[in-house]
Design a protein around this motif. Structure first.
Motif, PDB file in Angstrom:
ATOM      1  N   LYS A   1       0.851  -1.178   0.000  1.00 16.83           N
ATOM      2  CA  LYS A   1       0.000   0.000   0.000  1.00 16.83           C
ATOM      3  C   LYS A   1       0.890   1.232   0.000  1.00 16.83           C
ATOM      4  N   VAL A   2       0.632   2.137  -0.922  1.00 19.24           N
ATOM      5  CA  VAL A   2       1.342   3.413  -0.970  1.00 19.24           C
ATOM      6  C   VAL A   2       0.408   4.453  -0.358  1.00 19.24           C
ATOM      7  N   LYS A   3       0.737   4.860   0.853  1.00 18.25           N
ATOM      8  CA  LYS A   3      -0.132   5.777   1.599  1.00 18.25           C
ATOM      9  C   LYS A   3       0.448   7.185   1.540  1.00 18.25           C
TER      10      LYS A   3
ATOM     11  N   GLU B   1       4.224   6.519   2.566  1.00 16.05           N
ATOM     12  CA  GLU B   1       4.587   5.372   3.396  1.00 16.05           C
ATOM     13  C   GLU B   1       4.247   4.095   2.647  1.00 16.05           C
ATOM     14  N   LEU B   2       5.160   3.117   2.684  1.00 18.39           N
ATOM     15  CA  LEU B   2       4.915   1.813   2.075  1.00 18.39           C
ATOM     16  C   LEU B   2       4.512   0.820   3.154  1.00 18.39           C
ATOM     17  N   ILE B   3       3.375   0.170   2.962  1.00 18.78           N
ATOM     18  CA  ILE B   3       2.844  -0.785   3.939  1.00 18.78           C
ATOM     19  C   ILE B   3       2.693  -2.127   3.254  1.00 18.78           C
ATOM     20  N   ALA B   4       3.393  -3.129   3.742  1.00 17.71           N
ATOM     21  CA  ALA B   4       3.321  -4.468   3.156  1.00 17.71           C
ATOM     22  C   ALA B   4       1.946  -5.081   3.408  1.00 17.71           C
ATOM     23  N   THR B   5       1.424  -5.792   2.408  1.00 19.86           N
ATOM     24  CA  THR B   5       0.119  -6.448   2.539  1.00 19.86           C
ATOM     25  C   THR B   5       0.239  -7.955   2.719  1.00 19.86           C
ATOM     26  N   GLY B   6       1.424  -8.508   2.444  1.00 18.73           N
ATOM     27  CA  GLY B   6       1.598  -9.952   2.535  1.00 18.73           C
ATOM     28  C   GLY B   6       1.119 -10.693   1.305  1.00 18.73           C
TER      29      GLY B   6
END
Length: 616
Positions: A234-236, A303-308
């Motif tokens: 996710k690119v927040k 912010e980069l958020i990993a989703t799995g």
């Protein structure tokens, strides 16, 4: 006008006419552009294709595309250019300028002309008069139409660096963290080309990804974040969140997140763009350039958020490193070139072997030279080849299976340090080998060698054994697994829209092999024209589609039997080499396929780049 003009004048505007631009998509949603469009009394959208802005327009008018339009432009001071239609209108459309002239006439404000072409003639009459041209206007105007431009020397003042530094002085410092760069896609631009399958499937020049949007980050940064190729993140940003897969890209700044614009269109706008990619502009906050007033599309913290989760990007090249295979892509140091270029001549065809002597071609032996030092990987050759030769677009699923149909592909290789790599591009098509492995294995004599050095393909002999593809060391032969229905326009099936097809080239169906033909239809036309005049084809009379499209003049085609032709001189040049052809100057002859396509080695700095090599 610009978004700034709309933003500042929205409350006072009664009417807005939008011509072949799409502000509802190309501007970040955080700018409030959609509310601004709703607040304007009357919006007229004149577009060559449907777009998101149409939803906010009271009048949606079918306008010409650029190939159907008249126009003029002044690219640089002193040079005026004419824009002419190359095709008749495909649909019941009108040029935007003609619509405006019609509107002005009905508002009792006539412009003195009823057609835009006549309006252009009046404007060019002013140029004719002001420059004191001796010929009459009709002769001058017709000459401009033939040449495409008119130029006159002007003294120009060189811009000062103070203009640039004063602009940077006004840019506020940004906070720390990862910064998003929502850059223009070199194929789709800001999305205007997204509804063209041929552009979607060409593939990005650096990543070779087609039909997708990706999140490019530095490979070292990816390892720090625990992210791998094809990991969905996710690119927040300040205004929203989008999801896309990671592509570790050498050469990026450690804190840069690069995402291409152009995809992520609303469902229903086009059957081509529906469900394809995401729009990185939707995560950007409403920040404006202090000088131009335009929205800022780079430098905002995300912010980069990993989703799995995983999402397999449709990349056509599965590796990045050439693994020291210098027989594929050669390099020449600048100091060595200065000593030997012009003094040492290559003899690429002087190869001892057990095969019979090369066939003595009577008048022509067609060949091609590709300069790797000029190629910038833009992919224009691929697009031109697809258009010229009716190459179908196969879609994302088939590309994931390795079934792309491009007759001309562009390979890309990284070399050197991850943070500062050297990038090389290499266009690859059928090499038209004189000792072709594909010809020896074909059980039905479908692929043959002709008297002019070309490797031909007889489609109605082919039974689809694919032996030739297995034997080809260059992997340039394509098997048509299906009868692909979508054409290069993307709007109708091929069998309903033959206007999108080149009538000089056979339309292939499933179950056959196909590949580059050196644009044999152009060769036939030139030879026929020359025979009517009792002469031979002269150098540069035949130009292949890829050669014409190459803006950097990296591709040259011609007759190798003519020792003075440009392609023959390039084949003898010191930089010239054959892919997988070894090093004939030092008695290393490679696999001895003896292609008619040769390459010019890339020129490198003497010191070269050093560091860890990226092999992702």
């Amino acid at each position: 006008g610009s978004e700034m003009c709309i933003r500042d004048s929205a409350k006072t505007l009664d009417t807005l006419i939008v011509v072949n631009v799409n502000p509802a998509f190309t501007l970040p949603a955080s700018t409030g552009i959609k509310d601004l469009l709703r607040g304007i009394g009357t919006v007229a959208s004149i577009q060559s294709m449907p777009c998101e802005t149409d939803e906010y327009a009271e009048f949606v008018l079918n306008g010409h595309n650029v190939l159907e339009s008249w126009g003029d432009e002044q690219l640089v001071q002193g040079f005026w250019s004419m824009v002419q239609p190359t095709v008749r209108p495909f649909a019941n459309s009108r040029q935007a300028e003609d619509i405006l002239l019609w509107t002005a006439a009905h508002m009792k404000k006539p412009m003195g002309v009823s057609e835009y072409r006549e309006y252009l003639r009046k404007q060019w009459a002013k140029i004719h008069k002001s420059h004191g041209i001796s010929h009459d206007f009709d002769t001058f105007f017709n000459a401009v139409l033939r040449k495409g431009l008119y130029g006159k020397k002007f003294s120009r003042k060189m811009p000062s660096l103070k203009d640039v530094t004063s602009h940077f002085a006004k840019v506020a410092p940004v906070a720390t963290g990862m910064k998003l760069v929502a850059h223009l896609d070199h194929r789709l631009l800001d999305g205007v080309g997204a509804d063209r399958p041929i552009l979607q499937e060409t593939g990005d020049g650096i990543t070779t990804i087609a039909w997708d949007t990706w999140v490019a980050i530095n490979p070292k940064k990816a390892r720090e974040l625990g992210l791998k190729y094809n990991d969905v993140v996710k690119v927040k940003g300040p205004a929203g969140v989008v999801e896309a897969a990671v592509y570790p890209l050498p050469g990026l700044h450690h804190d840069t997140v690069a995402m291409p614009r152009g995809n992520g269109h609303a469902d229903g706008i086009s059957r081509v763009t529906t469900g394809v990619g995401v729009d990185p502009l939707q995560v950007l906050g409403a920040e404006y350039d202090v000088v131009t007033g335009e929205p800022v599309t780079s430098g905002q913290t995300v912010e980069l958020i990993a989703t799995g989760r995983k999402y397999r990007l449709a990349a056509m090249q599965k590796h990045n490193d050439i693994a020291n295979r210098t027989d594929i892509l050669k390099e020449v140091k600048l100091s060595e070139l200065a000593l030997k270029d012009g003094k040492v001549q290559q003899k690429l065809d002087d190869v001892p072997d057990l095969f019979p002597k090369l066939k003595e071609h009577p008048d022509y032996r067609w060949g091609m030279s590709i300069d790797l030092d000029k190629c910038n990987g833009c992919g224009a050759c691929t697009v031109a080849c697809d258009l010229e030769n009716n190459v179908p677009q196969v879609g994302r699923e088939q590309i994931l299976m390795g079934r792309e149909m491009h007759w001309m592909r562009v390979d890309r290789y990284f070399k050197g340090a991850v943070d500062n790599p050297e990038v090389s591009f290499q266009p690859v098509a059928c090499q038209h080998c004189n000792h072709a492995p594909c010809e020896a294995v074909c059980p039905v004599f479908a692929t043959t060698h002709d008297d002019e050095g070309m490797n031909n393909q007889t489609y109605n002999r082919c039974v689809g054994t694919r032996y030739c593809a297995n034997a080809c060391p260059y992997k340039v032969r394509r098997f048509n697994w299906f009868t692909h229905k979508w054409n290069v326009m993307g709007d109708r099936p091929m069998d309903r829209n033959p206007r999108a097809l080149n009538p000089d080239v056979t339309v292939r169906t499933r179950g056959i092999m196909e590949k580059c033909t050196y644009c044999v239809q152009r060769i036939r036309d030139a030879k026929h024209s020359a025979s009517e005049q009792n002469r031979k084809v002269v150098d540069r009379e035949i130009r292949t589609a890829c050669e014409v499209a190459c803006a950097s003049d990296a591709i040259v085609f011609g007759n190798l039997k003519d020792s003075n032709s440009r392609v023959a001189r390039l084949r003898r040049n010191y930089r010239s080499f054959l892919m997988l052809g070894g090093d004939p100057l030092h008695k290393h002859y490679g696999i001895k396929t003896l292609p008619n396509t040769s390459y010019m080695a890339k020129v490198t700095r003497d010191n070269g780049s050093k560091g860890d090599t990226h092999k992702g």
